[in-house]
Motif scaffolding. Structure first.
Motif, PDB file in Angstrom:
ATOM      1  N   LEU A   1      14.568  14.023  -6.609  1.00  0.00           N
ATOM      2  CA  LEU A   1      14.186  14.588  -5.315  1.00  0.00           C
ATOM      3  C   LEU A   1      15.439  14.773  -4.484  1.00  0.00           C
ATOM      4  O   LEU A   1      16.429  14.049  -4.663  1.00  0.00           O
ATOM      5  CB  LEU A   1      13.261  13.620  -4.563  1.00  0.00           C
ATOM      6  N   ALA A   2      15.397  15.716  -3.567  1.00  0.00           N
ATOM      7  CA  ALA A   2      16.542  15.926  -2.686  1.00  0.00           C
ATOM      8  C   ALA A   2      16.641  14.775  -1.686  1.00  0.00           C
ATOM      9  O   ALA A   2      15.661  14.079  -1.427  1.00  0.00           O
ATOM     10  CB  ALA A   2      16.394  17.250  -1.943  1.00  0.00           C
ATOM     11  N   HIS A   3      17.838  14.577  -1.135  1.00  0.00           N
ATOM     12  CA  HIS A   3      18.051  13.516  -0.165  1.00  0.00           C
ATOM     13  C   HIS A   3      17.157  13.716   1.052  1.00  0.00           C
ATOM     14  O   HIS A   3      16.896  14.832   1.451  1.00  0.00           O
ATOM     15  CB  HIS A   3      19.529  13.520   0.258  1.00  0.00           C
ATOM     16  N   ASP A   4      16.682  12.606   1.624  1.00  0.00           N
ATOM     17  CA  ASP A   4      15.831  12.648   2.817  1.00  0.00           C
ATOM     18  C   ASP A   4      14.504  13.367   2.599  1.00  0.00           C
ATOM     19  O   ASP A   4      13.921  13.895   3.543  1.00  0.00           O
ATOM     20  CB  ASP A   4      16.563  13.311   4.003  1.00  0.00           C
ATOM     21  N   SER A   5      14.037  13.403   1.340  1.00  0.00           N
ATOM     22  CA  SER A   5      12.752  14.050   1.084  1.00  0.00           C
ATOM     23  C   SER A   5      11.611  13.181   1.590  1.00  0.00           C
ATOM     24  O   SER A   5      11.718  11.960   1.632  1.00  0.00           O
ATOM     25  CB  SER A   5      12.555  14.256  -0.414  1.00  0.00           C
ATOM     26  N   ALA A   6      10.512  13.831   1.954  1.00  0.00           N
ATOM     27  CA  ALA A   6       9.282  13.105   2.246  1.00  0.00           C
ATOM     28  C   ALA A   6       8.630  12.767   0.902  1.00  0.00           C
ATOM     29  O   ALA A   6       8.933  13.412  -0.101  1.00  0.00           O
ATOM     30  CB  ALA A   6       8.357  13.977   3.084  1.00  0.00           C
ATOM     31  N   PRO A   7       7.757  11.758   0.858  1.00  0.00           N
ATOM     32  CA  PRO A   7       7.089  11.440  -0.402  1.00  0.00           C
ATOM     33  C   PRO A   7       6.290  12.639  -0.901  1.00  0.00           C
ATOM     34  O   PRO A   7       5.553  13.248  -0.132  1.00  0.00           O
ATOM     35  CB  PRO A   7       6.144  10.290  -0.023  1.00  0.00           C
ATOM     36  N   PRO A   8       6.425  13.029  -2.195  1.00  0.00           N
ATOM     37  CA  PRO A   8       5.609  14.118  -2.734  1.00  0.00           C
ATOM     38  C   PRO A   8       4.129  13.718  -2.725  1.00  0.00           C
ATOM     39  O   PRO A   8       3.820  12.529  -2.700  1.00  0.00           O
ATOM     40  CB  PRO A   8       6.108  14.264  -4.175  1.00  0.00           C
ATOM     41  N   TRP A   9       3.241  14.706  -2.785  1.00  0.00           N
ATOM     42  CA  TRP A   9       1.809  14.423  -2.654  1.00  0.00           C
ATOM     43  C   TRP A   9       1.305  13.455  -3.717  1.00  0.00           C
ATOM     44  O   TRP A   9       0.456  12.611  -3.472  1.00  0.00           O
ATOM     45  CB  TRP A   9       0.996  15.725  -2.680  1.00  0.00           C
ATOM     46  N   TRP A  10       1.866  13.570  -4.952  1.00  0.00           N
ATOM     47  CA  TRP A  10       1.355  12.697  -6.011  1.00  0.00           C
ATOM     48  C   TRP A  10       1.770  11.250  -5.789  1.00  0.00           C
ATOM     49  O   TRP A  10       1.066  10.327  -6.192  1.00  0.00           O
ATOM     50  CB  TRP A  10       1.771  13.204  -7.394  1.00  0.00           C
ATOM     51  N   VAL A  11       2.900  11.048  -5.101  1.00  0.00           N
ATOM     52  CA  VAL A  11       3.303   9.676  -4.787  1.00  0.00           C
ATOM     53  C   VAL A  11       2.341   9.078  -3.755  1.00  0.00           C
ATOM     54  O   VAL A  11       1.898   7.931  -3.883  1.00  0.00           O
ATOM     55  CB  VAL A  11       4.757   9.643  -4.268  1.00  0.00           C
ATOM     56  N   VAL A  12       1.995   9.894  -2.740  1.00  0.00           N
ATOM     57  CA  VAL A  12       1.030   9.446  -1.735  1.00  0.00           C
ATOM     58  C   VAL A  12      -0.296   9.111  -2.405  1.00  0.00           C
ATOM     59  O   VAL A  12      -0.909   8.070  -2.144  1.00  0.00           O
ATOM     60  CB  VAL A  12       0.816  10.544  -0.662  1.00  0.00           C
ATOM     61  N   LEU A  13      -0.708   9.981  -3.337  1.00  0.00           N
ATOM     62  CA  LEU A  13      -1.994   9.795  -4.009  1.00  0.00           C
ATOM     63  C   LEU A  13      -2.015   8.519  -4.846  1.00  0.00           C
ATOM     64  O   LEU A  13      -2.911   7.678  -4.701  1.00  0.00           O
ATOM     65  CB  LEU A  13      -2.301  11.017  -4.889  1.00  0.00           C
ATOM     66  N   ILE A  14      -1.007   8.341  -5.721  1.00  0.00           N
ATOM     67  CA  ILE A  14      -1.066   7.164  -6.600  1.00  0.00           C
ATOM     68  C   ILE A  14      -0.848   5.871  -5.807  1.00  0.00           C
ATOM     69  O   ILE A  14      -1.475   4.854  -6.105  1.00  0.00           O
ATOM     70  CB  ILE A  14      -0.085   7.246  -7.801  1.00  0.00           C
ATOM     71  N   SER A  15      -0.015   5.912  -4.765  1.00  0.00           N
ATOM     72  CA  SER A  15       0.178   4.700  -3.954  1.00  0.00           C
ATOM     73  C   SER A  15      -1.117   4.342  -3.240  1.00  0.00           C
ATOM     74  O   SER A  15      -1.525   3.174  -3.219  1.00  0.00           O
ATOM     75  CB  SER A  15       1.276   4.902  -2.913  1.00  0.00           C
ATOM     76  N   GLY A  16      -1.754   5.351  -2.648  1.00  0.00           N
ATOM     77  CA  GLY A  16      -3.017   5.112  -1.956  1.00  0.00           C
ATOM     78  C   GLY A  16      -4.072   4.575  -2.906  1.00  0.00           C
ATOM     79  O   GLY A  16      -4.827   3.660  -2.576  1.00  0.00           O
ATOM     80  N   MET A  17      -4.110   5.142  -4.119  1.00  0.00           N
ATOM     81  CA  MET A  17      -5.119   4.701  -5.080  1.00  0.00           C
ATOM     82  C   MET A  17      -4.842   3.288  -5.578  1.00  0.00           C
ATOM     83  O   MET A  17      -5.764   2.494  -5.753  1.00  0.00           O
ATOM     84  CB  MET A  17      -5.206   5.676  -6.251  1.00  0.00           C
ATOM     85  N   ALA A  18      -3.558   2.964  -5.779  1.00  0.00           N
ATOM     86  CA  ALA A  18      -3.232   1.614  -6.263  1.00  0.00           C
ATOM     87  C   ALA A  18      -3.629   0.565  -5.225  1.00  0.00           C
ATOM     88  O   ALA A  18      -4.228  -0.461  -5.565  1.00  0.00           O
ATOM     89  CB  ALA A  18      -1.738   1.514  -6.576  1.00  0.00           C
ATOM     90  N   ILE A  19      -3.326   0.822  -3.956  1.00  0.00           N
ATOM     91  CA  ILE A  19      -3.644  -0.179  -2.928  1.00  0.00           C
ATOM     92  C   ILE A  19      -5.155  -0.250  -2.702  1.00  0.00           C
ATOM     93  O   ILE A  19      -5.721  -1.318  -2.493  1.00  0.00           O
ATOM     94  CB  ILE A  19      -2.866   0.085  -1.614  1.00  0.00           C
ATOM     95  N   ALA A  20      -5.832   0.912  -2.805  1.00  0.00           N
ATOM     96  CA  ALA A  20      -7.282   0.921  -2.619  1.00  0.00           C
ATOM     97  C   ALA A  20      -7.977   0.179  -3.753  1.00  0.00           C
ATOM     98  O   ALA A  20      -8.897  -0.608  -3.537  1.00  0.00           O
ATOM     99  CB  ALA A  20      -7.791   2.356  -2.534  1.00  0.00           C
ATOM    100  N   LEU A  21      -7.500   0.405  -4.980  1.00  0.00           N
ATOM    101  CA  LEU A  21      -8.079  -0.273  -6.142  1.00  0.00           C
ATOM    102  C   LEU A  21      -7.855  -1.779  -6.032  1.00  0.00           C
ATOM    103  O   LEU A  21      -8.759  -2.578  -6.299  1.00  0.00           O
ATOM    104  CB  LEU A  21      -7.429   0.273  -7.415  1.00  0.00           C
ATOM    105  N   GLY A  22      -6.650  -2.159  -5.615  1.00  0.00           N
ATOM    106  CA  GLY A  22      -6.348  -3.580  -5.424  1.00  0.00           C
ATOM    107  C   GLY A  22      -7.258  -4.187  -4.372  1.00  0.00           C
ATOM    108  O   GLY A  22      -7.793  -5.281  -4.546  1.00  0.00           O
ATOM    109  N   THR A  23      -7.450  -3.467  -3.271  1.00  0.00           N
ATOM    110  CA  THR A  23      -8.307  -3.952  -2.196  1.00  0.00           C
ATOM    111  C   THR A  23      -9.735  -4.107  -2.682  1.00  0.00           C
ATOM    112  O   THR A  23     -10.407  -5.098  -2.379  1.00  0.00           O
ATOM    113  CB  THR A  23      -8.278  -2.962  -1.011  1.00  0.00           C
ATOM    114  N   TYR A  24     -10.201  -3.136  -3.487  1.00  0.00           N
ATOM    115  CA  TYR A  24     -11.574  -3.180  -3.975  1.00  0.00           C
ATOM    116  C   TYR A  24     -11.769  -4.354  -4.931  1.00  0.00           C
ATOM    117  O   TYR A  24     -12.825  -4.989  -4.953  1.00  0.00           O
ATOM    118  CB  TYR A  24     -11.933  -1.858  -4.663  1.00  0.00           C
ATOM    119  N   THR A  25     -10.731  -4.628  -5.757  1.00  0.00           N
ATOM    120  CA  THR A  25     -10.816  -5.757  -6.679  1.00  0.00           C
ATOM    121  C   THR A  25     -11.007  -7.056  -5.904  1.00  0.00           C
ATOM    122  O   THR A  25     -11.665  -7.981  -6.362  1.00  0.00           O
ATOM    123  CB  THR A  25      -9.537  -5.832  -7.535  1.00  0.00           C
TER     124      THR A  25
END
Lengths: 379, 78
Positions: A210-234
């Motif tokens: 990724l270029a310097h100072d990039s914002a998180p790409p959409w797939w990073v937002v998606l998998i991070s959100g899903m990992a924390i949500a799955l953890g919370t649900y567990t």
């Protein structure tokens, strides 16, 4: 190149694993008191918290902050150090979960990074002034502030409703708890999912993907959100039991007061740019709610063990992070060894937890003796 | 070492104020709610009292909701 891609994949997977433990460690923050007072059934509570954490990950417009927040010198952080720091944080999170202790996931992450950077780049790369300012002082102040606020709120809630029929009061406050708990869960998603996004984005930038100072790409937002949500649900049922039942006996008015205080303190501090640990704020407010009701019993032994785990979180995660950084510094074989040891340790913790499992069905029971044993830190 | 006492005091003051406002309003709402069982009720006077109580409770809960929506805008606004 082969080494870099292998390392990058390992870092992303470790970051997601940490995110998952972050989620199930912190389910208790938003839902422990609602589960304890019966405002929400256990499985409904974790599903709601999981969904709100996922929503929170997408809601925030703030760019994922630099993971270190100025605590270590970002320019000296390598991919290996990020990996080692994550391993330290992950293992400490699992150990405290096994002991049913609500320790701060952010402190574990900072501790792991400090240890890894210290070993990898020397003590000069750790900015100790920032450590004191951003971790130590808030760690002392935030539980106290939340405790005092929740104490007064609980006191007033009981004084105002003292002539109200107990049934009616309980029903009213239970409904209020659904709202207040949801706000805590949403605020948590916007804060904590961002940390993992920051880690993964930094890793991608450091390898040139990724270029310097990039914002998180959409797939990073998606998998991070899903990992924390799955953890919370567990659901970290052990920690939910400690916070909802172990620390003090929580009734619906106390639960509402505790959650409202926690939400107010978290939002006020993040709005004023003062970094606080969600976990410590929530624990402090539950303690305050316990002290604010007459005749409520606060178990100081449990409170002491929680305080001890807070003291140990940073140095312990730093020690593991440092050891992991030293080992992983020896090339691909070292990284593979650390990953294998971490996976084995995680499996071991999980196996140990099966001896005395805490599930949605027994989360509100506090068997006195076995609870004592479960909560003994296994260090 | 730089301790931001003003920021600390601000966090304490604001969270204390908002929390007490919300919890006191919500408790007043719960306390004002008319009894569901209707025991001992009847006649025009208590019917009026019932309506006043309901209106007070609804007003209190709406105020709490407004605070919650404000909190929501803070969360979403980041």
């Amino acid at each position: 190149m082969g080494t870099v891609s292998f390392l990058l994949v390992v870092v992303v997977l470790t970051a997601l694993a940490f995110d998952f433990t972050n989620g199930f460690h912190d389910t208790a923050n938003s839902m422990a008191t609602s589960i304890a007072t019966g405002a929400l059934r256990p499985r409904v509570a974790v599903a709601l918290a999981g969904a709100l954490n996922l929503a929170g990950a997408f809601l925030s417009t703030a760019v994922a902050k630099t993971i270190s927040g100025g605590i270590v010198d970002d320019a000296k952080v390598s991919l290996v150090m990020i990996f080692a720091g994550l391993v330290g944080a992950l293992l400490w999170n699992l150990l405290t979960w096994l002991a049913g202790l609500p320790s701060s996931s952010s402190h574990a992450l900072f501790g792991g990074l400090i240890g890894a950077v210290w070993v990898g780049a020397g003590g000069s790369a750790v900015q100790f002034g920032a450590v004191v300012e951003m971790i130590l002082i808030p760690a002392v102040v935030s539980p106290l502030v939340a405790c005092v606020v929740a104490l007064l709120a609980t006191y007033f809630a009981y004084v105002i409703t003292r002539r109200t029929a107990p049934d009616q009061a309980r029903r009213g406050f239970r409904r209020g708890q659904v709202g207040s708990a949801s706000l805590v869960a949403l605020a948590h998603g916007t804060n904590d999912a961002q940390k993992t996004m920051g880690v993964i984005t930094l890793a991608l930038i450091s390898t040139g993907a990724l270029a310097h100072d990039s914002a998180p790409p959409w797939w990073v937002v998606l998998i991070s959100g899903m990992a924390i949500a799955l953890g919370t649900y567990t659901g970290g049922w052990r920690i939910i039991r400690t916070m909802g039942k172990g620390l003090t006996d929580i009734e619906a008015p106390q639960g509402f007061a505790a959650e409202t205080s926690a939400t107010a303190v978290i939002l006020a501090s993040s709005h004023m740019g003062f970094p606080l640990s969600t976990t410590q704020v929530c624990t402090g407010s539950i303690l305050g709610a316990g002290l604010g009701r007459r005749l409520a019993q606060v178990r100081w032994g449990v409170a002491g063990r929680i305080a001890l785990s807070w003291l140990l979180t940073l140095p312990a995660a730093a020690a593991v992070g440092g050891a992991a950084a030293w080992t992983a510094g020896h090339g691909t074989a070292g990284v593979a060894l650390v990953a294998a040891v971490a996976a084995a340790a995680a499996a071991g913790f999980w196996a140990l937890s099966r001896h005395r499992p805490v599930t949605p069905d027994n989360v509100n029971e506090l068997p006195a003796r076995s609870a004592e044993r479960v909560e003994q830190p296994a260090v | 070492m730089d301790i931001h006492w003003a920021a600390l005091g601000g966090v304490f003051g604001v969270s204390l104020g908002i929390t007490l406002l919300t919890v006191v309003l919500f408790s007043l709402g719960v306390a004002a709610q008319p009894r569901d069982d209707g025991a001992g009720h009847g006649g025009a006077r208590s019917h009026g009292a019932h309506r006043t109580a309901t209106a007070t409770a609804v007003l209190c809960f709406c105020a709490c909701l407004a605070v919650a929506v404000y909190g929501l805008t803070l969360i979403i606004g980041g």
